[in-house]
Scaffold this motif. Structure first.
Motif, PDB file in Angstrom:
ATOM      1  N   ILE A 104      16.135  -0.960  42.861  1.00  0.00           N
ATOM      2  CA  ILE A 104      16.410   0.461  43.074  1.00  0.00           C
ATOM      3  C   ILE A 104      17.921   0.648  43.090  1.00  0.00           C
ATOM      4  O   ILE A 104      18.619   0.022  43.887  1.00  0.00           O
ATOM      5  CB  ILE A 104      15.812   0.959  44.405  1.00  0.00           C
ATOM      6  N   GLU A 105      18.413   1.484  42.192  1.00  0.00           N
ATOM      7  CA  GLU A 105      19.849   1.740  42.138  1.00  0.00           C
ATOM      8  C   GLU A 105      20.126   3.167  42.579  1.00  0.00           C
ATOM      9  O   GLU A 105      19.477   4.108  42.112  1.00  0.00           O
ATOM     10  CB  GLU A 105      20.378   1.509  40.720  1.00  0.00           C
ATOM     11  N   MET A 106      21.088   3.315  43.497  1.00  0.00           N
ATOM     12  CA  MET A 106      21.411   4.613  44.071  1.00  0.00           C
ATOM     13  C   MET A 106      22.577   5.270  43.328  1.00  0.00           C
ATOM     14  O   MET A 106      23.399   4.610  42.693  1.00  0.00           O
ATOM     15  CB  MET A 106      21.795   4.453  45.550  1.00  0.00           C
ATOM     16  N   GLU A 107      22.645   6.595  43.418  1.00  0.00           N
ATOM     17  CA  GLU A 107      23.758   7.338  42.833  1.00  0.00           C
ATOM     18  C   GLU A 107      25.043   7.124  43.631  1.00  0.00           C
ATOM     19  O   GLU A 107      26.132   7.057  43.065  1.00  0.00           O
ATOM     20  CB  GLU A 107      23.430   8.835  42.795  1.00  0.00           C
ATOM     21  N   ALA A 108      24.904   6.999  44.954  1.00  0.00           N
ATOM     22  CA  ALA A 108      26.080   6.846  45.819  1.00  0.00           C
ATOM     23  C   ALA A 108      25.852   5.683  46.784  1.00  0.00           C
ATOM     24  O   ALA A 108      24.732   5.180  46.922  1.00  0.00           O
ATOM     25  CB  ALA A 108      26.317   8.138  46.597  1.00  0.00           C
ATOM     26  N   THR A 109      26.913   5.252  47.437  1.00  0.00           N
ATOM     27  CA  THR A 109      26.796   4.137  48.381  1.00  0.00           C
ATOM     28  C   THR A 109      26.032   4.572  49.632  1.00  0.00           C
ATOM     29  O   THR A 109      26.061   5.736  50.036  1.00  0.00           O
ATOM     30  CB  THR A 109      28.191   3.627  48.803  1.00  0.00           C
ATOM     31  N   LEU A 110      25.330   3.606  50.234  1.00  0.00           N
ATOM     32  CA  LEU A 110      24.524   3.876  51.421  1.00  0.00           C
ATOM     33  C   LEU A 110      25.348   3.673  52.685  1.00  0.00           C
ATOM     34  O   LEU A 110      26.288   2.873  52.717  1.00  0.00           O
ATOM     35  CB  LEU A 110      23.309   2.933  51.449  1.00  0.00           C
ATOM     36  N   ASP A 111      24.965   4.393  53.731  1.00  0.00           N
ATOM     37  CA  ASP A 111      25.625   4.196  55.021  1.00  0.00           C
ATOM     38  C   ASP A 111      25.081   2.931  55.679  1.00  0.00           C
ATOM     39  O   ASP A 111      23.999   2.435  55.346  1.00  0.00           O
ATOM     40  CB  ASP A 111      25.404   5.412  55.917  1.00  0.00           C
ATOM     41  N   GLN A 112      25.843   2.400  56.633  1.00  0.00           N
ATOM     42  CA  GLN A 112      25.502   1.128  57.264  1.00  0.00           C
ATOM     43  C   GLN A 112      24.194   1.195  58.054  1.00  0.00           C
ATOM     44  O   GLN A 112      23.463   0.204  58.141  1.00  0.00           O
ATOM     45  CB  GLN A 112      26.644   0.684  58.188  1.00  0.00           C
ATOM     46  N   ALA A 113      23.863   2.354  58.588  1.00  0.00           N
ATOM     47  CA  ALA A 113      22.626   2.486  59.359  1.00  0.00           C
ATOM     48  C   ALA A 113      21.409   2.284  58.458  1.00  0.00           C
ATOM     49  O   ALA A 113      20.463   1.568  58.809  1.00  0.00           O
ATOM     50  CB  ALA A 113      22.572   3.855  60.036  1.00  0.00           C
ATOM     51  N   ASP A 163      26.069  -4.550  47.104  1.00  0.00           N
ATOM     52  CA  ASP A 163      27.153  -3.595  46.823  1.00  0.00           C
ATOM     53  C   ASP A 163      26.878  -2.210  47.395  1.00  0.00           C
ATOM     54  O   ASP A 163      27.390  -1.205  46.878  1.00  0.00           O
ATOM     55  CB  ASP A 163      27.387  -3.471  45.310  1.00  0.00           C
ATOM     56  N   GLU A 164      26.078  -2.119  48.448  1.00  0.00           N
ATOM     57  CA  GLU A 164      25.782  -0.878  49.157  1.00  0.00           C
ATOM     58  C   GLU A 164      25.124   0.188  48.279  1.00  0.00           C
ATOM     59  O   GLU A 164      25.004   1.333  48.657  1.00  0.00           O
ATOM     60  CB  GLU A 164      27.070  -0.290  49.797  1.00  0.00           C
ATOM     61  N   LYS A 165      24.677  -0.205  47.057  1.00  0.00           N
ATOM     62  CA  LYS A 165      24.075   0.773  46.136  1.00  0.00           C
ATOM     63  C   LYS A 165      22.796   0.267  45.468  1.00  0.00           C
ATOM     64  O   LYS A 165      22.040   1.055  44.924  1.00  0.00           O
ATOM     65  CB  LYS A 165      25.081   1.154  45.028  1.00  0.00           C
ATOM     66  N   LYS A 171      15.525   8.545  51.800  1.00  0.00           N
ATOM     67  CA  LYS A 171      15.577  10.008  51.744  1.00  0.00           C
ATOM     68  C   LYS A 171      16.749  10.540  52.553  1.00  0.00           C
ATOM     69  O   LYS A 171      16.999  10.056  53.652  1.00  0.00           O
ATOM     70  CB  LYS A 171      14.286  10.591  52.348  1.00  0.00           C
ATOM     71  N   PRO A 172      17.451  11.549  52.082  1.00  0.00           N
ATOM     72  CA  PRO A 172      17.296  12.303  50.822  1.00  0.00           C
ATOM     73  C   PRO A 172      18.297  11.846  49.753  1.00  0.00           C
ATOM     74  O   PRO A 172      18.633  12.606  48.872  1.00  0.00           O
ATOM     75  CB  PRO A 172      17.581  13.723  51.263  1.00  0.00           C
ATOM     76  N   PHE A 173      18.778  10.582  49.845  1.00  0.00           N
ATOM     77  CA  PHE A 173      19.778  10.091  48.899  1.00  0.00           C
ATOM     78  C   PHE A 173      19.232  10.118  47.463  1.00  0.00           C
ATOM     79  O   PHE A 173      18.086   9.723  47.226  1.00  0.00           O
ATOM     80  CB  PHE A 173      20.185   8.653  49.264  1.00  0.00           C
ATOM     81  N   PRO A 174      20.008  10.567  46.482  1.00  0.00           N
ATOM     82  CA  PRO A 174      19.526  10.608  45.091  1.00  0.00           C
ATOM     83  C   PRO A 174      19.444   9.207  44.476  1.00  0.00           C
ATOM     84  O   PRO A 174      20.345   8.385  44.654  1.00  0.00           O
ATOM     85  CB  PRO A 174      20.579  11.462  44.372  1.00  0.00           C
TER      86      PRO A 174
END
Length: 315
Positions: free
Chosen positions: A236-245, A259-261, A279-282
């Motif tokens: 799964i690849e995210m559009e933006a980096t994820l927060d640490q939580a 790489d946080e993504k 959710k709700p990260f794109p």
């Protein structure tokens, strides 16, 4: 309807005072409208097997049926088959497409009128009508290949043997031939396809049979074979980096984060838990780990004689 049946074919040759088993035990079945890709490394026994199926050489053991008839006992069975076994070499280069189709149509038992009518229809279908009176040697490589296939189909066979149909063609001609293969199969003609271009085999075939050292190592529907050799992991690849939580939550349920993504999920049952956390990260993309036919072919061939392992996996 079974267009081709080959059962337990065997063929040996004498070479330098030694007996060489070219084909040990080959069985295949192709139904009407089905494309079977017959694959193997050089020297695996493909050509000998095909020559037996085409009635060119007699098997030492086993039998062949083309639409229920034995081509070795009833030569009329061969009228139900068309073949392009060596690229575009089954046409006369000094003749025109129209002349080739009429000539080979008559050889296959059609009257001149029937051959001419069938030939014109095929030239139109294969977008060659405007070249009907041009000598074959002046046609492009792609047009020559399309004509070779048309010649094999002029008598409307139930079975087509197709050897390396896209070898040496440019991208546009390759796409044209692939479209024709699909149309031919959709019309009800069975196709035995041999090629070293495994991406083409994966794209066009309904079934795969892999031969090595004269034996079938694996035979299965193409999609099923790929599924069985593929893993269960998802990327799964995210559009933006994820927060640490969120990253901590993902790691806690067993996902890997890079790489946080990029998230890797090795257990499919965790997939929806991961989506809930995200959710709700794109999302940019979700991909399932899947082997391609090249990887599968190499794995099966390298496993070689460990037949029990291979056949268990592909059945």
């Amino acid at each position: 309807m079974k267009a081709l049946e080959a059962y337990s074919l065997k063929k040996t040759y004498r070479q330098s005072k030694q007996i060489v088993e070219a084909v040990k035990n080959v069985s295949l079945t192709i139904l009407s409208g089905e494309v079977l890709a017959f694959l193997g490394p050089n020297g695996a026994g493909k050509t000998t097997s095909i020559k037996m199926m085409a009635g060119l050489i007699q098997p030492d053991a086993g039998w062949i049926r083309i639409a229920g008839s034995d081509p070795h006992r009833n030569p009329a069975a061969l009228q139900k088959m068309g073949a392009v076994l060596e690229g575009n070499r089954n046409v006369y280069w000094r003749l025109t497409p129209e002349e080739n189709l009429e000539y080979f149509g008559v050889l296959k038992g059609l009257s001149r009128r029937e051959a001419r009518k069938s030939g014109i229809a095929l030239l139109e279908r294969f977008d060659l009508l405007h070249k009907r009176r041009t000598p074959v040697q002046q046609l492009s490589r792609g047009m020559q290949q399309k004509l070779a296939i048309a010649v094999a189909l002029v008598h409307q066979p139930l079975l087509l043997l197709l050897d390396e149909p896209t070898l040496g063609l440019d991208v546009e001609a390759t796409e044209d031939v692939k479209v024709l293969v699909r149309e031919i199969a959709a019309s009800g003609c069975a196709i035995l396809l041999t090629t070293h271009q495994l991406a083409i085999a994966e794209e066009l075939s309904d079934k795969i049979a892999i031969i090595q050292k004269g034996e079938i190592l694996a035979e299965s529907p193409t999609k099923e074979l790929i599924r069985q050799f593929s893993g269960t992991a998802y990327k799964i690849e995210m559009e933006a980096t994820l927060d640490q939580a969120r990253i901590a939550e993902l790691i806690e349920i067993g996902a890997d984060v890079e790489d946080e993504k990029i998230i890797y999920v090795t257990q499919s049952e965790l997939l929806y838990q991961v989506f809930n956390i995200l959710k709700p990260f794109p999302l940019k993309c979700v991909e399932k780990e899947q082997s391609d036919l090249t990887e599968i072919f190499l794995q099966i061939v390298r496993e070689g004689t460990d037949r029990k392992k291979i056949l268990t996996r592909s059945n």
